[in-house]
Design a protein around this motif. Structure first.
Motif, PDB file in Angstrom:
ATOM      1  N   ARG A   2       0.834  -1.189   0.000  1.00 34.64           N
ATOM      2  CA  ARG A   2       0.000   0.000   0.000  1.00 34.64           C
ATOM      3  C   ARG A   2       0.876   1.251   0.000  1.00 34.64           C
ATOM      4  O   ARG A   2       1.748   1.417   0.833  1.00 34.64           O
ATOM      5  CB  ARG A   2      -0.916   0.009   1.227  1.00 34.64           C
ATOM      6  CG  ARG A   2      -1.824   1.226   1.288  1.00 34.64           C
ATOM      7  CD  ARG A   2      -2.800   1.093   2.445  1.00 34.64           C
ATOM      8  NE  ARG A   2      -2.127   1.067   3.724  1.00 34.64           N
ATOM      9  CZ  ARG A   2      -1.808   2.155   4.444  1.00 34.64           C
ATOM     10  NH1 ARG A   2      -2.092   3.352   3.975  1.00 34.64           N
ATOM     11  NH2 ARG A   2      -1.201   2.045   5.600  1.00 34.64           N
ATOM     12  N   SER A   3       0.646   2.145  -0.967  1.00 33.06           N
ATOM     13  CA  SER A   3       1.305   3.445  -0.960  1.00 33.06           C
ATOM     14  C   SER A   3       0.365   4.506  -0.399  1.00 33.06           C
ATOM     15  O   SER A   3       0.749   5.341   0.397  1.00 33.06           O
ATOM     16  CB  SER A   3       1.746   3.830  -2.371  1.00 33.06           C
ATOM     17  OG  SER A   3       2.670   2.901  -2.854  1.00 33.06           O
ATOM     18  N   THR A   4      -0.878   4.491  -0.843  1.00 32.22           N
ATOM     19  CA  THR A   4      -1.898   5.383  -0.325  1.00 32.22           C
ATOM     20  C   THR A   4      -3.190   4.590  -0.227  1.00 32.22           C
ATOM     21  O   THR A   4      -3.300   3.493  -0.744  1.00 32.22           O
ATOM     22  CB  THR A   4      -2.116   6.592  -1.256  1.00 32.22           C
ATOM     23  OG1 THR A   4      -2.543   6.112  -2.543  1.00 32.22           O
ATOM     24  CG2 THR A   4      -0.832   7.392  -1.435  1.00 32.22           C
ATOM     25  N   ASP A 146      -4.607   2.341  -8.185  1.00 31.81           N
ATOM     26  CA  ASP A 146      -5.186   3.176  -7.127  1.00 31.81           C
ATOM     27  C   ASP A 146      -4.159   3.507  -6.044  1.00 31.81           C
ATOM     28  O   ASP A 146      -4.462   3.448  -4.831  1.00 31.81           O
ATOM     29  CB  ASP A 146      -6.406   2.470  -6.502  1.00 31.81           C
ATOM     30  CG  ASP A 146      -7.530   2.268  -7.505  1.00 31.81           C
ATOM     31  OD1 ASP A 146      -7.652   3.088  -8.436  1.00 31.81           O
ATOM     32  OD2 ASP A 146      -8.277   1.279  -7.364  1.00 31.81           O
ATOM     33  N   GLY A 147      -2.950   3.836  -6.463  1.00 35.81           N
ATOM     34  CA  GLY A 147      -1.918   4.225  -5.521  1.00 35.81           C
ATOM     35  C   GLY A 147      -1.181   3.088  -4.852  1.00 35.81           C
ATOM     36  O   GLY A 147      -0.276   3.323  -4.048  1.00 35.81           O
ATOM     37  N   ALA A 163      -5.609  -3.312 -13.200  1.00 34.61           N
ATOM     38  CA  ALA A 163      -4.639  -2.570 -14.013  1.00 34.61           C
ATOM     39  C   ALA A 163      -5.290  -2.116 -15.311  1.00 34.61           C
ATOM     40  O   ALA A 163      -6.200  -2.769 -15.844  1.00 34.61           O
ATOM     41  CB  ALA A 163      -3.426  -3.439 -14.313  1.00 34.61           C
ATOM     42  N   ALA A 164      -4.791  -1.003 -15.841  1.00 30.26           N
ATOM     43  CA  ALA A 164      -5.323  -0.476 -17.101  1.00 30.26           C
ATOM     44  C   ALA A 164      -5.092  -1.469 -18.231  1.00 30.26           C
ATOM     45  O   ALA A 164      -4.055  -2.133 -18.285  1.00 30.26           O
ATOM     46  CB  ALA A 164      -4.651   0.859 -17.425  1.00 30.26           C
TER      47      ALA A 164
END
Length: 615
Positions: A2-4, A146-147, A163-164
């Protein structure tokens, strides 16, 4: 990691189910108490079958890891670690990673040998490491969703996680002319951790670091070796036999992929007397490319239980599409289809581990283009070749070729082959906008710049091999790995052992250029080969075009007409359809280039429909 955003829970790890084929024995998930990191694994039980659930962890339970693949020599390392006070919870090889990390967080990766990819979380240091083996045999991809930093063994899991879904047009261009760089994929925003590298994520950010490289000797040192004498040949043989023996360690039976070539025959021969031999070969009846007879005679000499796998014409088209989906890569021949069927036969026989021969052509110059590059160690041969390259530089030639000439002073043979068989023939099928966008792009410029000292001062052969290993080869073996694992079969590659490579990279280029191809390998394994294999010239393993190739082209043309390439940012559908209609209308066998381009178009259509056309 998790980053954000909010803390993780186990539902965030649900995409692991997409990878059930990689590990049908169990699925485990773990989320750190602080909710920062989640780890998940689908397990193919091979070592420590009864008690190998992951993640593995250290005594304090502050270091956790999930591991894909194998660490070789792990039994001795376990004994050494236990003697130093470490305790083990499982009987697996995977657990050595966390204990080696405890002892040396910065240098432990250099003590791991094998075919592996793993993710390790150290909660005390708040550091996540994601590591791939030296040659990139096992995959590891990453992206941001999503971060969050998200990693997986296959791209389909990242897409399932959100993922895109976009093509990377730049990577596709590079694929046609060489292959995309070892940190890229065909999917925009999805990256590979390169071979011999690790990703480190901590409070300072995310960065990728290299811990190992091919590191060929300088040209002066390579050229000072005039011959590979009996001692050198014997060392090569000893390393091959040792690499095979370490890869026979498993708690389950082991099979072998066997063709008619010297590489796989050497692997099976080195295993004789150390394991029960069960060999598997793909058969192309009636084709000059069929090697099944030679393989069967090798199996008989070595006392193996032999199995032939027929590439069933009736299932070929369906299997080809499945190979594209499983491999997540473009296919240019039914080689991939054959590989998938071979893995299926190995699995159906009750096996989940097999040894194969990839790497021998690269280490010992089995390909003609590599021997041509090796011959350039001679100043006279280099001067003669430069006359033809001068004409290349003066005319309209792809920027990848002229860039190599400017940078290296020669053009690697594999790049010429790639241009002649794929880059130039595919150009008329590309849209004008795509051609204009990438006009003048050198597919190898970025990699060559990043390589720095590893190209400078090296012999032409080693410069060529370095670029080949970093582009085409590492992506080829990744596609093969996913085809094997689509059938829950772990394939081990003894000829890509790093200790063997250290011996092979010091062989004199001038001698590697000589005939017969792979003389040193032939002599090192002479007592394990049939006379037939020992004396047979190198043949690339390729599947013949299907008997209904022209009808298949017609079906594909109709598919394109119905919109199969709509939204694909590089093909001109009308040009593709016209090409396929010309293939359909032709007479006689389909040419190798026509077969390659037809597979290429079909692969793009299948990948687009499966992974990218969804909203």
């Amino acid at each position: 990691m998790r980053s954000t955003g909010p803390a993780l829970d186990r539902t965030a790890l649900a995409p692991i189910e997409v990878l059930h084929h990689r590990g049908p024995d169990s699925v485990t998930t773990w989320v750190s108490p602080c909710g920062t990191v989640g780890l998940a694994q689908t397990r193919l039980a091979v070592v420590g079958v009864a008690n190998g659930a992951q993640p593995v962890y250290d005594e304090s339970r502050t270091v956790h890891a999930v591991v894909n693949g194998e660490f070789y020599g792990y039994r001795e390392q376990r004994r050494e670690l236990a003697a130093r006070g470490h305790t083990f919870r499982t009987d697996t090889d995977s657990e050595i990673a966390v204990h080696l990390y405890e002892e040396d967080p910065d240098g432990f990766v250099g003590r791991l040998h094998g075919e592996f990819a793993f993710v390790l979380w150290d909660s005390r240091r708040r550091t996540l490491l994601a590591v791939r083996d030296r040659f990139g045999i096992k995959p590891l991809y990453y992206t941001w969703i999503d971060g969050r930093l998200v990693l997986a063994s296959e791209i389909k899991a990242l897409l399932s996680a959100g993922a895109a879904r976009r093509w990377d047009a730049e990577s596709f261009h590079d694929y046609l002319h060489a292959c995309f760089a070892p940190d890229r994929t065909l999917f925009d925003g999805i990256f590979q951790i390169p071979p011999g590298s690790l990703l480190r994520a901590d409070d300072e950010g995310v960065r990728v670091q290299q811990y190992w490289d091919l590191d060929y000797p300088l040209a002066e040192a390579a050229e000072s070796l005039q011959t590979a004498g009996p001692e050198s040949v014997e060392r090569i043989g000893e390393e091959i036999r040792a690499a095979v023996r370490t890869r026979l360690v498993a708690d389950v039976p082991i099979g072998f992929q066997l063709s008619g070539g010297i590489d796989s025959s050497s692997v099976v021969g080195a295993a004789a007397g150390h394991a029960a031999l069960r060999t598997f070969t793909v058969s192309f009846p009636g084709s000059p490319l069929d090697e099944s007879g030679t393989a069967a005679r090798t199996a008989t000499m070595l006392g193996a239980e032999h199995h032939e796998v027929l590439l069933d014409p009736g299932l070929r088209a369906e299997a080809a599409a499945e190979a594209v989906i499983a491999g997540e890569m473009l296919q240019e021949n039914d080689h991939g289809t054959a590989r998938l069927l071979l893995a299926g036969a190995i699995s159906a026989a009750g096996l989940r581990v097999a040894l194969a021969g990839e790497g021998g052509d690269e280490l010992f110059c089995g390909y003609g283009h590599l021997r041509t590059d090796a011959a350039l160690s001679s100043p006279q041969r280099l001067a003669e070749a430069r006359k033809s390259w001068a004409r290349l530089a003066a005319g309209p030639a792809p920027a990848t070729l002229t860039g190599a000439l400017d940078r290296l002073g020669f053009v690697p043979g594999w790049l010429i082959d790639r241009s002649m068989t794929t880059g130039m023939p595919s150009a008329p099928l590309l849209s004008p906008a795509f051609r204009q966008r990438f006009a003048g792009r050198d597919a190898l410029a970025g990699l060559a710049e990043a390589a720095g000292d590893q190209l400078s001062g090296r012999a032409p052969l080693h410069q060529s091999l370095y670029l080949f290993f970093k582009t085409w080869f590492c992506n080829y073996i990744l596609a093969a790995e996913r085809l094997d694992m689509a059938r829950s079969v772990e394939v081990r590659l003894p000829l890509l052992d790093d200790r063997l490579f250290e011996q092979a990279k010091r062989l004199p280029p001038a001698e590697l250029a000589a005939e017969p191809a792979k003389r040193i390998l032939r002599e090192a394994m002479r007592d394990r080969l049939t006379d037939e294999v020992y004396r047979t010239a190198k043949r690339p393993f390729f599947a013949p075009p299907p008997g209904d190739a022209r009808k298949a082209a017609a079906r594909l043309a109709q598919h394109v007409g119905d919109g199969a390439l709509d939204g694909v940012p590089f093909f001109e559908p009308a040009a593709v359809r016209a090409f396929l209609q010309r293939v359909e209308a032709g007479r006689g066998p389909v040419s190798a280039v026509q077969d390659r381009l037809t597979h290429l178009v079909n692969s793009v259509a299948v990948l687009h429909d499966t992974y990218l056309a969804r909203t």
